[in-house]
Design a protein around this motif. Structure first.
Motif, short mmCIF file in Angstrom:
data_model
loop_
_atom_site.label_atom_id
_atom_site.label_comp_id
_atom_site.label_asym_id
_atom_site.label_seq_id
_atom_site.Cartn_x
_atom_site.Cartn_y
_atom_site.Cartn_z
N THR A 65 0.84 -1.19 0.00
CA THR A 65 0.00 0.00 0.00
C THR A 65 0.88 1.25 0.00
OG1 THR A 65 -1.87 1.11 1.08
CG2 THR A 65 -0.23 0.08 2.52
N LYS A 123 -6.21 3.43 2.72
CA LYS A 123 -6.35 2.99 1.33
C LYS A 123 -6.60 1.49 1.23
CE LYS A 123 -3.83 6.90 -0.62
NZ LYS A 123 -2.60 7.40 -1.26
N LYS A 170 -9.98 -0.04 -0.35
CA LYS A 170 -9.86 -0.93 -1.52
C LYS A 170 -10.41 -2.32 -1.25
CE LYS A 170 -6.40 -2.79 -4.75
NZ LYS A 170 -7.05 -2.33 -5.98
N VAL A 209 -9.27 3.13 -5.41
CA VAL A 209 -8.16 3.81 -4.73
C VAL A 209 -7.05 4.02 -5.73
CG1 VAL A 209 -6.47 3.71 -2.88
CG2 VAL A 209 -8.76 2.76 -2.52
#
Length: 205
Positions: A183, A193, A197, A204
């Motif tokens: 990430t 995020k 996601k 994202v």
């Protein structure tokens, strides 16, 4: 308490002896206290972390500084059933590296680091991965339903256990190689995020 394994008094004595040989001071944790041989660590925790930890634990946090090893061992012998971790912090990375290498030769402890300046020692079968496993069993959650996120060596067992093991973009290269997904950094909302996601199913960038 869902899962607990304490360091044995024999392990504690061995760790202290090895650290003495390398001229490094030890610090030990119970679930609600710090027993510090290092004056630096005692002052650091008192100054930066004690207030927030005390609030989180409803004021039930105790800190003690031991002036010498005899005083330290006596205190640990009184509390050894609750000693869950030993942490070593030192500015000299070569000394930390040599110490870690020797400690890793012991069979019945876990030795990891969260930075090049520290070593974290627990009893065998104590790790973030084992903690997540204990929670999955307790709450009857499937392993493939779990997302684990980390950035340091002490996160590796957890990342490998999770159905989706995620490394932060600012993680070490070893952690990123072993993760299923990378990430963004912690400064750029990397954890949020992942949630967006994989849990909320939002796009994202």
């Amino acid at each position: 308490m869902i899962y607990k394994r304490s360091l044995s008094i024999e392990n504690i004595r061995t760790i202290i002896n090895i650290c003495n040989k390398h001229k490094v001071k030890t610090n030990f944790n119970t679930p609600n206290s710090f027993i510090c041989r290092s004056k630096f660590v005692y002052m650091l925790v008192n100054k930066l972390f004690l207030k927030s930890m005390s609030i989180a634990n409803e004021g039930k946090i105790n800190m003690e500084y031991m002036k010498n090893n005899d005083e330290l061992i006596k205190k640990l012998e009184q509390n050894y059933k609750d000693i869950i971790k030993c942490e070593i912090i030192h500015i000299n990375t070569k000394r930390i590296s040599a110490l870690k290498e020797e400690l890793q030769e012991l069979n019945d402890i876990e030795v990891v680091s969260s930075s090049k300046h520290n070593i974290e020692i627990t009893a065998k079968l104590v790790s973030k991965g084992k903690a997540v496993e204990a929670l999955t069993n307790y709450y009857n959650i499937k392993r493939e339903e779990i997302i684990t996120i980390g950035d340091s060596e002490n996160d590796l067992s957890m990342i490998e256990y999770g159905g989706l093991g995620v490394a932060m973009a600012n993680a070490s290269e070893e952690i990123k190689r072993r993760a299923d997904y990378i990430t963004d950094t912690n400064d750029n909302d990397g954890v949020a995020k992942v949630i967006n996601k994989f849990i909320l199913n939002e796009n994202v960038k």
